[in-house]
Design an enzyme around this catalytic site. Structure first.
Site, mmCIF file in Angstrom:
data_model
loop_
_atom_site.group_PDB
_atom_site.id
_atom_site.type_symbol
_atom_site.label_atom_id
_atom_site.label_comp_id
_atom_site.label_asym_id
_atom_site.label_seq_id
_atom_site.Cartn_x
_atom_site.Cartn_y
_atom_site.Cartn_z
ATOM 1 C CG ASP A 186 -1.829 1.166 1.326
ATOM 2 O OD1 ASP A 186 -2.673 1.274 0.422
ATOM 3 O OD2 ASP A 186 -1.709 1.984 2.256
ATOM 4 C CD GLU B 128 -2.445 1.955 -3.551
ATOM 5 O OE1 GLU B 128 -3.400 2.687 -3.827
ATOM 6 O OE2 GLU B 128 -1.670 2.232 -2.625
HETATM 7 C C1 OTU Z 1 -4.085 3.687 -0.320
HETATM 8 O O1 OTU Z 1 -4.430 4.632 -1.277
HETATM 9 C C2 OTU Z 1 -5.339 2.890 -0.038
HETATM 10 O O2 OTU Z 1 -5.769 2.255 -1.206
HETATM 11 C C3 OTU Z 1 -6.375 3.797 0.546
HETATM 12 O O3 OTU Z 1 -7.599 3.146 0.719
HETATM 13 C C4 OTU Z 1 -5.845 4.332 1.846
HETATM 14 O O4 OTU Z 1 -6.716 5.310 2.322
HETATM 15 C C5 OTU Z 1 -4.466 4.953 1.693
HETATM 16 O O5 OTU Z 1 -3.585 4.195 0.881
HETATM 17 C C6 OTU Z 1 -3.809 5.064 3.039
HETATM 18 O O6 OTU Z 1 -3.506 3.794 3.540
HETATM 19 O O7 OTU Z 1 -1.771 6.598 -1.482
HETATM 20 O O8 OTU Z 1 -0.584 5.254 -3.460
HETATM 21 O O9 OTU Z 1 -7.973 7.748 -2.538
HETATM 22 O O10 OTU Z 1 -5.561 6.579 -4.022
HETATM 23 O O11 OTU Z 1 -4.829 7.322 -0.619
HETATM 24 C C7 OTU Z 1 -1.920 5.246 -3.334
HETATM 25 C C8 OTU Z 1 -6.650 8.099 -2.525
HETATM 26 C C9 OTU Z 1 -2.435 5.896 -2.121
HETATM 27 C C10 OTU Z 1 -5.834 6.846 -2.678
HETATM 28 C C11 OTU Z 1 -4.562 6.968 -1.925
HETATM 29 C C12 OTU Z 1 -3.823 5.682 -1.868
#
Ligand code: OTU
Length: 632
Positions: A268, A310
């Site tokens: 993440d 991600e």
């Molecule tokens: C990721 O997302 C998760 O998919 C989100 O659900 C979380 O809120 C976030 O991390 C924090 O843990 O930074 O590199 O809607 O695209 O927050 C991708 C904005 C991220 C997301 C962004 C994201």
């Protein structure tokens, strides 16, 4: 490391160590080598990796060997992903196990369950604020339930993907509690600043992820007597990877989870792992070094496990997340530009952005895959398309061609803001959705909503409009399924589930419209999935047909050749895979007739076609060449 292994594991482990240890050592030396205690620290780390490898269950070690013998197993056109929240899909981990039949019916071989480890008490960003990585959320089950589920899924040929939230921990994680209690070692796990001097300097170049609900990147914490780095919500404290203790602890955490049977880690927020003043603190070289080191750890101790990046970043930043042949990084990377450009193409009724994204997407390295998708639990972030959206009228190499200069970026932002407006339902659009978190007037919103609602099913006044909306939904899924990636369906989209407006009545969710796309699984639609007269049944049947067709076409595997063919109309994308497969996708509200030299079969309905093809509004054809190969 080898010394702590039992005899029967040593020879194989020594081979893997020889392959991966040089990169591991080099990357860690680059990050931490100047510390006086680097070598003893590295020794401890390796010994711990050895112990965790020794603890790896035999069934998983056997699987490691099978996968090592076929490193590209996850590239197959037979792979299909599904993503769901445990609480929405099955209620509990055990309940998810009872849905395996459903997943098999769809053709799913990869299940991404959104965070299921013990989250922070209270608000927790849908589980993305983890209080304890070693304990399943008691509301969803136990560690034993997790191990039972991974075994059941393995038996059914489904790999389990789990988030590994390595950028931050919850403010009630043991480290955060320790830091608040004054333990200096625990405080050092985070970026803590006694006053605003450094935070203010960093803020000059930092972006904001949740500018409305969580403005700024630092949060004041009384007990710390200072400001802690919080890229996301104030209760998600960023980890300080400049501290080797953080890397060692997180690498071990990941291996413990792998030993419970998790096959794939969704890393993440990978882009944010390293901070550098004067930058946006994303995609830094040290973040890549950390990921290469983690990959090496996996290659040594749990080699069947895959890492998935991600990184929701511009297209040009994506390839780096695969690393290089000498220093591989992630096996899979989200292609969020492709996803966002598909939606933008619908709004603009033009594939220009999409073509630019495809052109900017390099060929995959061996044994690596993009992840394609239509929707996920997050917003559709438009900013990843800034470069492509700004490239508009500029020839390559001209100033502004990369969308980086002020004026042109303004143009790109305005264009993307129009797309975002469209999906918020403005100006009479068919979409039912919500704009997400915009503060910077030059920045485009993200957009929220379930795919079916964004595609117009919710607002459609009549049968014709409903049919058009279904075609839009299938068009985007067709792109994800034919692009050459691991496609991941988002729970509910297979049944055309709509927005969940109930979130606004739940105080802990009301400020975050991403909950619009996090409904409970709809049992009634599921029960009606074979009813060809109903909306859910029509979408379900069409989607399954595409999935089955894809399974039978090896040229649709990730990494197999892909080419965009010139098309008669800017609204039509002509995507050739190999010599005999052509997907024609019409992103406009008008039909298009194309010349089609040669003899073809339309795969959706087995119709023979010669001379030409007609695409309905928002229609899609998957065609197989019957005679000679595709030439132009
Ligand atoms: C990721 O997302 C998760 O998919 C989100 O659900 C979380 O809120 C976030 O991390 C924090 O843990 O930074 O590199 O809607 O695209 O927050 C991708 C904005 C991220 C997301 C962004 C994201």
């Amino acid at each position: 490391m080898l010394a702590v292994l039992p005899d029967h594991l040593r020879a194989e482990a020594a081979r893997r160590l020889a392959g991966a240890e040089p990169v591991l050592r080099e990357r860690l030396a680059g990050l931490y080598g100047e510390r006086a205690d680097f070598l003893p620290w590295l020794g401890d780390l390796m010994e711990n990796i050895g112990r965790l490898h020794a603890a790896r269950p035999a069934a998983l070690r056997r699987q490691d060997l099978r996968r090592a013998a076929q490193a590209d197993w996850f590239l197959s056109q037979r792979m299909l992903g599904y993503c769901a929240y445990v609480q929405c899909f099955g209620g509990t981990l055990d309940g998810v196990g009872r849905r395996i039949g459903h997943l098999r019916e769809l053709g799913v071989s990869y299940l991404h369950l959104l965070p299921f480890l013990r989250p922070r008490a209270g608000e927790n960003d849908g589980g993305f604020a983890v209080a304890n990585f070693d304990e399943v959320d008691p509301a969803l089950g136990s560690n034993a339930d997790l191990e039972a589920l991974t075994a059941r899924l393995r038996g059914a040929g489904i790999s389990l993907c789990s988030d590994f939230i390595l950028n931050h921990v919850a403010d009630d994680h043991a480290w955060a509690r320790g830091a608040r209690a004054g333990d200096p070692a625990m405080r050092a796990m985070f970026h803590v600043f006694p006053d605003r001097t450094l935070p203010d300097r960093y803020e000059r170049t930092l972006g904001q992820v949740f500018p409305q609900a969580a403005p700024g990147n630092f949060s004041y914490v009384e007990e710390l007597g200072g400001w802690v780095w919080t890229t996301f919500y104030p209760y998600q404290w960023d980890l300080n990877y400049a501290n080797p203790a953080v890397f060692a602890a997180m690498a071990a955490t990941m291996l413990r989870l792998a030993n419970r049977g998790i096959d794939v880690f969704r890393l993440d927020s990978t882009a944010f792992l390293w901070k550098r003043e004067g930058s946006d603190c994303m995609n830094q070289p040290e973040a890549h070094a950390l990921l290469q080191a983690l990959r090496a750890v996996v290659a040594i101790a749990a080699p069947g496990v895959l890492l998935k990046a991600e990184a929701i970043v511009p297209t040009r930043e994506l390839p780096a997340y695969f690393g290089s042949a000498a220093a591989p990084e992630c096996h899979i990377a989200y292609h969020s530009s492709l996803m966002a450009a598909g939606w933008a193409a619908l709004a603009e009724q033009d594939t220009e952005l999409l073509r630019r994204v495809v052109a900017a997407t390099p060929a995959l390295p061996p044994a690596a895959s993009w992840l394609s998708y239509v929707r996920c639990h997050d917003d559709i972030g438009w900013n990843v398309l800034r470069a492509e959206a700004g490239a508009g009228d500029h020839a390559p190499g001209e100033p502004g061609a990369d969308g980086a200069d002020g004026g042109q970026a303004g143009g790109a932002a305005a264009r993307l803001a129009r797309v975002a407006r469209f999906f918020s339902g403005a100006d009479g659009s068919y979409a039912a959705g919500a704009a997400f978190q915009s503060s910077d007037p030059r920045a485009a919103h993200g957009s929220n909503g379930m795919a079916a609602s964004l595609a117009g099913l919710e607002t459609a006044p009549d049968d014709a409009a409903r049919a058009a909306a279904r075609r839009r939904l299938l068009l985007l899924h067709g792109l994800a399924l034919s692009f050459g990636a691991l496609p991941v369906l988002f729970m509910g989209d297979e049944l055309a589930q709509r927005n969940d407006y109930g979130y606004s009545a739940r105080p802990q969710h009301a400020m975050d419209s991403r909950w619009l796309q996090r409904p409970q699984f709809d049992q009634q639609r599921w029960a009606a999935r074979h009813d060809g007269g109903g909306e859910a049944g029509q979408v379900y049947a069409a989607l399954r047909r595409l999935v089955r067709l894809r399974q039978s076409r090896p040229e649709l595997a990730a990494g197999a050749p892909l080419a965009l063919l010139p098309s008669v109309d800017p609204a039509v994308l002509a995507l050739a895979r190999g010599e005999r497969f052509l997907a024609l996708l019409n992103f406009s509200a008008v039909p298009h007739t194309l010349d089609l030299p040669g003899r073809w079969t339309c795969l959706q309905d087995d119709r023979a076609m010669a001379g030409g093809a007609t695409l309905e509004p928002y229609g899609m054809l998957w065609l197989a060449r019957d005679d000679d190969a595709i030439s132009t």
